[in-house]
Design a protein around this motif. Structure first.
Motif, PDB file in Angstrom:
ATOM      1  N   ILE A 159       1.174   9.142  -2.496  1.00 47.28           N
ATOM      2  CA  ILE A 159      -0.489   9.464  -2.279  1.00 47.28           C
ATOM      3  C   ILE A 159      -0.503  10.970  -3.020  1.00 47.28           C
ATOM      4  CG2 ILE A 159      -2.504   9.904  -2.571  1.00 47.28           C
ATOM      5  CD1 ILE A 159      -1.808   6.315  -0.933  1.00 47.28           C
ATOM      6  N   LYS A 160       0.622  11.420  -2.660  1.00 47.01           N
ATOM      7  CA  LYS A 160       0.039  12.803  -2.449  1.00 47.01           C
ATOM      8  C   LYS A 160       0.880  13.860  -2.923  1.00 47.01           C
ATOM      9  CE  LYS A 160       0.458  17.312   0.677  1.00 47.01           C
ATOM     10  NZ  LYS A 160       0.853  17.622   2.309  1.00 47.01           N
ATOM     11  N   THR A 161       1.677  13.493  -2.736  1.00 46.20           N
ATOM     12  CA  THR A 161       3.402  13.673  -4.142  1.00 46.20           C
ATOM     13  C   THR A 161       2.740  13.652  -5.102  1.00 46.20           C
ATOM     14  OG1 THR A 161       4.436  12.610  -3.767  1.00 46.20           O
ATOM     15  CG2 THR A 161       4.664  14.140  -1.999  1.00 46.20           C
ATOM     16  N   GLN A 162       2.525  12.456  -5.612  1.00 44.82           N
ATOM     17  CA  GLN A 162       2.426  11.280  -6.721  1.00 44.82           C
ATOM     18  C   GLN A 162       0.989  11.191  -7.151  1.00 44.82           C
ATOM     19  OE1 GLN A 162       6.139   9.496  -8.533  1.00 44.82           O
ATOM     20  NE2 GLN A 162       6.790   9.872  -6.984  1.00 44.82           N
ATOM     21  N   PRO A 163       0.220  12.141  -6.952  1.00 48.03           N
ATOM     22  CA  PRO A 163      -1.513  11.269  -6.410  1.00 48.03           C
ATOM     23  C   PRO A 163      -1.476  10.341  -8.445  1.00 48.03           C
ATOM     24  CG  PRO A 163      -1.276  13.569  -7.138  1.00 48.03           C
ATOM     25  CD  PRO A 163      -0.709  13.342  -6.829  1.00 48.03           C
ATOM     26  N   GLU A 164      -1.176  11.099  -9.654  1.00 48.15           N
ATOM     27  CA  GLU A 164      -1.625  10.140 -10.753  1.00 48.15           C
ATOM     28  C   GLU A 164      -0.882   8.753 -10.490  1.00 48.15           C
ATOM     29  OE1 GLU A 164      -0.262  12.476 -14.065  1.00 48.15           O
ATOM     30  OE2 GLU A 164      -2.204  14.633 -13.494  1.00 48.15           O
ATOM     31  N   ARG A 165       0.257   9.575 -10.328  1.00 45.50           N
ATOM     32  CA  ARG A 165       0.607   7.645 -10.112  1.00 45.50           C
ATOM     33  C   ARG A 165      -0.142   6.590  -8.781  1.00 45.50           C
ATOM     34  NH1 ARG A 165       7.321   6.485  -9.521  1.00 45.50           N
ATOM     35  NH2 ARG A 165       7.510   3.844  -9.814  1.00 45.50           N
ATOM     36  N   TYR A 166      -0.426   7.163  -7.691  1.00 48.45           N
ATOM     37  CA  TYR A 166       0.023   6.587  -6.574  1.00 48.45           C
ATOM     38  C   TYR A 166      -1.648   6.225  -6.147  1.00 48.45           C
ATOM     39  CZ  TYR A 166       5.154   5.756  -6.288  1.00 48.45           C
ATOM     40  OH  TYR A 166       6.022   5.711  -6.082  1.00 48.45           O
ATOM     41  N   GLY A 167      -2.391   7.073  -6.661  1.00 47.32           N
ATOM     42  CA  GLY A 167      -3.753   7.565  -6.685  1.00 47.32           C
ATOM     43  C   GLY A 167      -4.260   5.971  -6.328  1.00 47.32           C
ATOM     44  N   PRO A 168      -4.381   5.385  -8.117  1.00 43.70           N
ATOM     45  CA  PRO A 168      -5.143   4.833  -8.441  1.00 43.70           C
ATOM     46  C   PRO A 168      -4.765   3.044  -7.546  1.00 43.70           C
ATOM     47  CG  PRO A 168      -3.896   5.310 -10.498  1.00 43.70           C
ATOM     48  CD  PRO A 168      -3.758   6.140  -9.479  1.00 43.70           C
ATOM     49  N   VAL A 169      -3.590   2.793  -6.793  1.00 42.74           N
ATOM     50  CA  VAL A 169      -3.714   1.909  -6.429  1.00 42.74           C
ATOM     51  C   VAL A 169      -3.665   2.668  -5.149  1.00 42.74           C
ATOM     52  CG1 VAL A 169      -1.770  -0.069  -7.835  1.00 42.74           C
ATOM     53  CG2 VAL A 169      -1.080   2.502  -6.121  1.00 42.74           C
ATOM     54  N   ALA A 170      -4.645   3.227  -4.202  1.00 39.78           N
ATOM     55  CA  ALA A 170      -4.622   4.028  -2.792  1.00 39.78           C
ATOM     56  C   ALA A 170      -4.666   3.066  -1.753  1.00 39.78           C
ATOM     57  CB  ALA A 170      -5.264   4.927  -2.728  1.00 39.78           C
ATOM     58  N   ALA A 171      -5.537   1.929  -2.292  1.00 40.50           N
ATOM     59  CA  ALA A 171      -6.280   0.512  -1.764  1.00 40.50           C
ATOM     60  C   ALA A 171      -5.224  -0.291  -1.285  1.00 40.50           C
ATOM     61  CB  ALA A 171      -7.435   0.471  -1.575  1.00 40.50           C
ATOM     62  N   GLY A 172      -4.199  -0.265  -2.364  1.00 42.65           N
ATOM     63  CA  GLY A 172      -3.496  -1.280  -1.931  1.00 42.65           C
ATOM     64  C   GLY A 172      -3.022  -2.304  -3.314  1.00 42.65           C
ATOM     65  N   THR A 217       1.094  -1.330  -0.200  1.00 43.30           N
ATOM     66  CA  THR A 217       0.122  -0.110  -0.531  1.00 43.30           C
ATOM     67  C   THR A 217       0.751   1.049   0.253  1.00 43.30           C
ATOM     68  OG1 THR A 217      -1.851  -1.290   1.505  1.00 43.30           O
ATOM     69  CG2 THR A 217      -1.792   1.258   0.973  1.00 43.30           C
ATOM     70  N   PRO A 218       0.444   1.741  -0.818  1.00 47.74           N
ATOM     71  CA  PRO A 218       2.016   3.289  -0.791  1.00 47.74           C
ATOM     72  C   PRO A 218       1.109   4.310   0.128  1.00 47.74           C
ATOM     73  CG  PRO A 218      -0.306   3.268  -2.334  1.00 47.74           C
ATOM     74  CD  PRO A 218      -0.536   2.184  -2.221  1.00 47.74           C
ATOM     75  N   THR A 219       2.536   5.197   0.201  1.00 46.58           N
ATOM     76  CA  THR A 219       2.371   6.118   2.415  1.00 46.58           C
ATOM     77  C   THR A 219       1.184   6.956   1.397  1.00 46.58           C
ATOM     78  OG1 THR A 219       3.759   7.311   1.429  1.00 46.58           O
ATOM     79  CG2 THR A 219       4.181   5.007   2.853  1.00 46.58           C
ATOM     80  N   ALA A 220       0.463   7.360   2.525  1.00 47.05           N
ATOM     81  CA  ALA A 220      -0.149   8.719   2.245  1.00 47.05           C
ATOM     82  C   ALA A 220       0.769   9.926   1.743  1.00 47.05           C
ATOM     83  CB  ALA A 220      -0.139   9.690   3.513  1.00 47.05           C
ATOM     84  N   ASN A 221       2.176  10.163   2.083  1.00 49.61           N
ATOM     85  CA  ASN A 221       2.662  11.561   1.384  1.00 49.61           C
ATOM     86  C   ASN A 221       3.021  10.814  -0.330  1.00 49.61           C
ATOM     87  OD1 ASN A 221       4.872  13.374   1.106  1.00 49.61           O
ATOM     88  ND2 ASN A 221       5.860  11.720   0.671  1.00 49.61           N
TER      89      ASN A 221
END
Length: 218
Positions: A136-149, A130-134
């Motif tokens: 997701i915040k700094t690279q939302p396009e890359r990590y947003g889609p896998v925010a749930a893990g 699961t990506p860290t909150a930071n």
């Protein structure tokens, strides 16, 4: 000098077709690379947990970062893991002044911030990530889609294995893990903790039990 051939199965997903070779195997879309012992057997293609881990063209990784037995002058007890984030080495201390040394990559944030000792409290094969909150915040396009893990697998950033470090019974959020980017070994990359080639993290995972002491220095 005794040599073996390392067979690298061709795979578009891992861009192995772009690797040069010293010969052609009878395997379709495969490369044959002539390398010295014992590195061939260390980094060849392997099947693990229902996944096929591609072979590594170790000519793309500086030789000092290949897995090897080395002299070790530290005072740590055999079985201890020592990670030097500056030199990009991980040592598994052995008896008799020796160690198994692995090359590692470090994250520019997590991998460089942790110092001191901890204990491997948990081990996982093909771990969920699961990506860290930071991140997701700094690279939302890359990590947003896998925010749930993300379930474990060949595209999971933790690779084939993860060793979870705890201190005083609490998760440090620092991991020793595999990587889907083996050619970044020896480098500082954008995120992550301490990453090893998948073949190396499997080797380390099999050698150390839960409760192993880990010391991170620079």
């Amino acid at each position: 000098m005794t040599t073996r051939r390392l067979f690298l199965a061709g795979s578009a997903a891992f861009a192995l077709s772009a690797c040069s070779s010293t010969g052609r195997s009878r395997l379709e879309n495969s490369n044959v690379i002539q390398v010295d012992e014992p590195w061939a057997s260390h980094y060849s293609l392997r099947h693990d947990g229902g996944f096929t881990i591609p072979g590594i063209d170790i000519r793309k990784i500086p030789e000092q970062f290949w897995r090897q037995d080395v002299d070790y002058s530290g005072s740590e007890a055999p079985g201890t893991i020592v990670v030097n984030t500056t030199d990009r080495f991980l040592y598994l201390v052995q008896p008799g002044g020796r160690a198994i040394r692995y090359g590692v990559g470090v994250g520019r944030e997590e991998g460089l911030n942790f110092r001191g000792s901890a204990t491997i409290a948990r081990k996982a094969e093909w771990p969920r990530w699961t990506p860290t909150a930071n991140m997701i915040k700094t690279q939302p396009e890359r990590y947003g889609p896998v925010a749930a893990g993300m379930e474990g697998g060949l595209r999971n950033p933790l690779g084939a294995r993860a060793l979870y470090l705890y201190r005083n019974g609490r998760d440090t959020h620092f991991r020793l893990h595999g990587t889907i980017e083996p050619y970044t070994i020896g480098q500082s990359v954008s995120s992550g903790c301490i990453r090893l080639i998948n073949q190396d993290i499997i080797d380390l995972y099999d050698r150390v039990p839960a409760g192993t002491k880990v010391i991170v220095v620079s």
